[in-house]
Design a protein around this motif. Sequence first.
Motif, PDB file in Angstrom:
ATOM      1  N   SER A   1       0.847  -1.204   0.000  1.00 42.05           N
ATOM      2  CA  SER A   1       0.000   0.000   0.000  1.00 42.05           C
ATOM      3  C   SER A   1       0.875   1.244   0.000  1.00 42.05           C
ATOM      4  CB  SER A   1      -0.925   0.014   1.220  1.00 42.05           C
ATOM      5  OG  SER A   1      -1.797  -1.076   1.177  1.00 42.05           O
ATOM      6  N   GLN A   2       1.802   1.277  -0.973  1.00 42.40           N
ATOM      7  CA  GLN A   2       2.786   2.337  -0.984  1.00 42.40           C
ATOM      8  C   GLN A   2       2.969   2.878  -2.398  1.00 42.40           C
ATOM      9  OE1 GLN A   2       6.562   0.972   0.415  1.00 42.40           O
ATOM     10  NE2 GLN A   2       7.375   3.009   0.663  1.00 42.40           N
ATOM     11  N   LEU A   3       3.022   4.205  -2.510  1.00 38.13           N
ATOM     12  CA  LEU A   3       3.359   4.833  -3.769  1.00 38.13           C
ATOM     13  C   LEU A   3       4.863   4.729  -3.973  1.00 38.13           C
ATOM     14  CD1 LEU A   3       1.202   8.065  -3.516  1.00 38.13           C
ATOM     15  CD2 LEU A   3       0.761   6.080  -4.954  1.00 38.13           C
ATOM     16  N   CYS A   4       5.295   4.543  -5.208  1.00 34.30           N
ATOM     17  CA  CYS A   4       6.728   4.441  -5.465  1.00 34.30           C
ATOM     18  C   CYS A   4       7.054   4.908  -6.878  1.00 34.30           C
ATOM     19  CB  CYS A   4       7.221   3.011  -5.234  1.00 34.30           C
ATOM     20  SG  CYS A   4       6.272   1.747  -6.073  1.00 34.30           S
ATOM     21  N   CYS A   5       8.269   5.376  -7.048  1.00 33.61           N
ATOM     22  CA  CYS A   5       8.733   5.770  -8.375  1.00 33.61           C
ATOM     23  C   CYS A   5       9.131   4.502  -9.139  1.00 33.61           C
ATOM     24  CB  CYS A   5       9.909   6.734  -8.267  1.00 33.61           C
ATOM     25  SG  CYS A   5      11.399   5.996  -7.558  1.00 33.61           S
ATOM     26  N   THR A   6       9.445   4.654 -10.411  1.00 36.24           N
ATOM     27  CA  THR A   6       9.783   3.475 -11.218  1.00 36.24           C
ATOM     28  C   THR A   6      11.068   2.815 -10.722  1.00 36.24           C
ATOM     29  OG1 THR A   6      10.836   4.946 -12.816  1.00 36.24           O
ATOM     30  CG2 THR A   6       8.598   4.234 -13.301  1.00 36.24           C
ATOM     31  N   LYS A   7      12.009   3.614 -10.246  1.00 39.92           N
ATOM     32  CA  LYS A   7      13.262   3.056  -9.721  1.00 39.92           C
ATOM     33  C   LYS A   7      12.995   2.191  -8.487  1.00 39.92           C
ATOM     34  CE  LYS A   7      17.749   4.415  -7.877  1.00 39.92           C
ATOM     35  NZ  LYS A   7      18.582   5.532  -7.447  1.00 39.92           N
ATOM     36  N   CYS A   8      12.190   2.715  -7.561  1.00 45.17           N
ATOM     37  CA  CYS A   8      11.844   1.957  -6.349  1.00 45.17           C
ATOM     38  C   CYS A   8      11.016   0.718  -6.698  1.00 45.17           C
ATOM     39  CB  CYS A   8      11.087   2.825  -5.365  1.00 45.17           C
ATOM     40  SG  CYS A   8      12.099   4.134  -4.650  1.00 45.17           S
ATOM     41  N   ALA A   9      10.120   0.872  -7.668  1.00 45.00           N
ATOM     42  CA  ALA A   9       9.305  -0.271  -8.080  1.00 45.00           C
ATOM     43  C   ALA A   9      10.205  -1.380  -8.608  1.00 45.00           C
ATOM     44  CB  ALA A   9       8.296   0.151  -9.143  1.00 45.00           C
ATOM     45  N   PHE A  10      11.212  -1.017  -9.360  1.00 42.62           N
ATOM     46  CA  PHE A  10      12.132  -2.004  -9.922  1.00 42.62           C
ATOM     47  C   PHE A  10      13.053  -2.581  -8.850  1.00 42.62           C
ATOM     48  CE2 PHE A  10      16.162  -3.142 -11.981  1.00 42.62           C
ATOM     49  CZ  PHE A  10      15.697  -4.108 -12.861  1.00 42.62           C
ATOM     50  N   ASN A  11      13.621  -1.723  -8.010  1.00 37.99           N
ATOM     51  CA  ASN A  11      14.601  -2.177  -7.020  1.00 37.99           C
ATOM     52  C   ASN A  11      13.977  -2.820  -5.785  1.00 37.99           C
ATOM     53  OD1 ASN A  11      16.746  -1.261  -8.568  1.00 37.99           O
ATOM     54  ND2 ASN A  11      16.802   0.732  -7.578  1.00 37.99           N
ATOM     55  N   ASP A  12      12.944  -2.184  -5.238  1.00 33.78           N
ATOM     56  CA  ASP A  12      12.411  -2.603  -3.944  1.00 33.78           C
ATOM     57  C   ASP A  12      11.130  -3.429  -4.019  1.00 33.78           C
ATOM     58  OD1 ASP A  12      14.491  -1.085  -2.897  1.00 33.78           O
ATOM     59  OD2 ASP A  12      13.245   0.700  -2.682  1.00 33.78           O
ATOM     60  N   HIS A  13      10.424  -3.345  -5.139  1.00 35.03           N
ATOM     61  CA  HIS A  13       9.122  -4.004  -5.221  1.00 35.03           C
ATOM     62  C   HIS A  13       9.045  -5.003  -6.379  1.00 35.03           C
ATOM     63  CE1 HIS A  13       7.386  -1.281  -2.217  1.00 35.03           C
ATOM     64  NE2 HIS A  13       8.163  -0.363  -2.774  1.00 35.03           N
ATOM     65  N   SER A  14      10.202  -5.446  -6.867  1.00 37.95           N
ATOM     66  CA  SER A  14      10.198  -6.370  -8.008  1.00 37.95           C
ATOM     67  C   SER A  14       9.587  -7.726  -7.644  1.00 37.95           C
ATOM     68  CB  SER A  14      11.616  -6.556  -8.541  1.00 37.95           C
ATOM     69  OG  SER A  14      12.455  -7.097  -7.542  1.00 37.95           O
ATOM     70  N   GLN A  15       9.614  -8.106  -6.380  1.00 38.73           N
ATOM     71  CA  GLN A  15       9.052  -9.385  -5.945  1.00 38.73           C
ATOM     72  C   GLN A  15       7.583  -9.270  -5.528  1.00 38.73           C
ATOM     73  OE1 GLN A  15      10.840 -12.224  -6.205  1.00 38.73           O
ATOM     74  NE2 GLN A  15      12.432 -10.938  -7.107  1.00 38.73           N
ATOM     75  N   CYS A  16       7.057  -8.063  -5.514  1.00 42.16           N
ATOM     76  CA  CYS A  16       5.664  -7.856  -5.092  1.00 42.16           C
ATOM     77  C   CYS A  16       4.718  -8.375  -6.175  1.00 42.16           C
ATOM     78  CB  CYS A  16       5.409  -6.378  -4.828  1.00 42.16           C
ATOM     79  SG  CYS A  16       6.390  -5.750  -3.446  1.00 42.16           S
ATOM     80  N   SER A  17       3.540  -8.827  -5.731  1.00 42.53           N
ATOM     81  CA  SER A  17       2.618  -9.460  -6.665  1.00 42.53           C
ATOM     82  C   SER A  17       1.879  -8.458  -7.550  1.00 42.53           C
ATOM     83  CB  SER A  17       1.600 -10.310  -5.903  1.00 42.53           C
ATOM     84  OG  SER A  17       0.797  -9.489  -5.078  1.00 42.53           O
ATOM     85  N   LYS A  18       1.667  -7.225  -7.067  1.00 44.06           N
ATOM     86  CA  LYS A  18       0.934  -6.274  -7.893  1.00 44.06           C
ATOM     87  C   LYS A  18       1.475  -4.863  -7.719  1.00 44.06           C
ATOM     88  CE  LYS A  18      -3.627  -4.895  -9.376  1.00 44.06           C
ATOM     89  NZ  LYS A  18      -5.055  -4.892  -9.113  1.00 44.06           N
ATOM     90  N   VAL A  19       2.216  -4.418  -8.736  1.00 44.79           N
ATOM     91  CA  VAL A  19       2.685  -3.045  -8.813  1.00 44.79           C
ATOM     92  C   VAL A  19       2.087  -2.472 -10.097  1.00 44.79           C
ATOM     93  CG1 VAL A  19       4.686  -1.538  -8.992  1.00 44.79           C
ATOM     94  CG2 VAL A  19       4.822  -3.606  -7.598  1.00 44.79           C
ATOM     95  N   THR A  20       1.298  -1.421  -9.957  1.00 49.81           N
ATOM     96  CA  THR A  20       0.529  -0.898 -11.080  1.00 49.81           C
ATOM     97  C   THR A  20       0.861   0.570 -11.311  1.00 49.81           C
ATOM     98  OG1 THR A  20      -1.259  -2.320 -10.302  1.00 49.81           O
ATOM     99  CG2 THR A  20      -1.820  -0.734 -11.993  1.00 49.81           C
ATOM    100  N   GLN A  21       0.882   0.962 -12.574  1.00 49.84           N
ATOM    101  CA  GLN A  21       1.061   2.372 -12.893  1.00 49.84           C
ATOM    102  C   GLN A  21      -0.201   3.126 -12.501  1.00 49.84           C
ATOM    103  OE1 GLN A  21       2.145   3.039 -16.948  1.00 49.84           O
ATOM    104  NE2 GLN A  21       4.111   2.008 -16.733  1.00 49.84           N
ATOM    105  N   ILE A  22      -0.022   4.308 -11.970  1.00 52.37           N
ATOM    106  CA  ILE A  22      -1.161   5.098 -11.518  1.00 52.37           C
ATOM    107  C   ILE A  22      -2.063   5.446 -12.696  1.00 52.37           C
ATOM    108  CG2 ILE A  22      -1.821   7.318 -10.507  1.00 52.37           C
ATOM    109  CD1 ILE A  22       0.358   6.926  -8.517  1.00 52.37           C
ATOM    110  N   SER A  23      -1.480   5.654 -13.870  1.00 49.93           N
ATOM    111  CA  SER A  23      -2.305   5.983 -15.030  1.00 49.93           C
ATOM    112  C   SER A  23      -3.284   4.859 -15.347  1.00 49.93           C
ATOM    113  CB  SER A  23      -1.423   6.265 -16.249  1.00 49.93           C
ATOM    114  OG  SER A  23      -0.631   5.128 -16.567  1.00 49.93           O
TER     115      SER A  23
END
Length: 91
Positions: free
Chosen positions: A7-29
Amino acid sequence: MLCDDHSQLCCTKCAFNDHSQCSKVTQISELTNSQPTGLEGLSVELETVLGEIKTLQISQKASIQSFQRTYKEHSAVMIEQMLGNLNTYID
């Protein structure tokens, strides 16, 4: 980007580095493409978003408090080590 797992907003860098193992990372658009119809739908959508924002706010406050505790503990340890080193040099 939004990580649903954390339940966290993140930039693309953080999404790639810190959330790559997460099951659902979605673009806000992608999340904003579906628009509710009518005022009732909009009201429900706003309440949902408000609830998510409050959840994120609580999570961020907890993270800040945890960081502050860790900082204080680390600072105390560093000061004790420095005092010990100074006492050793003085002796």
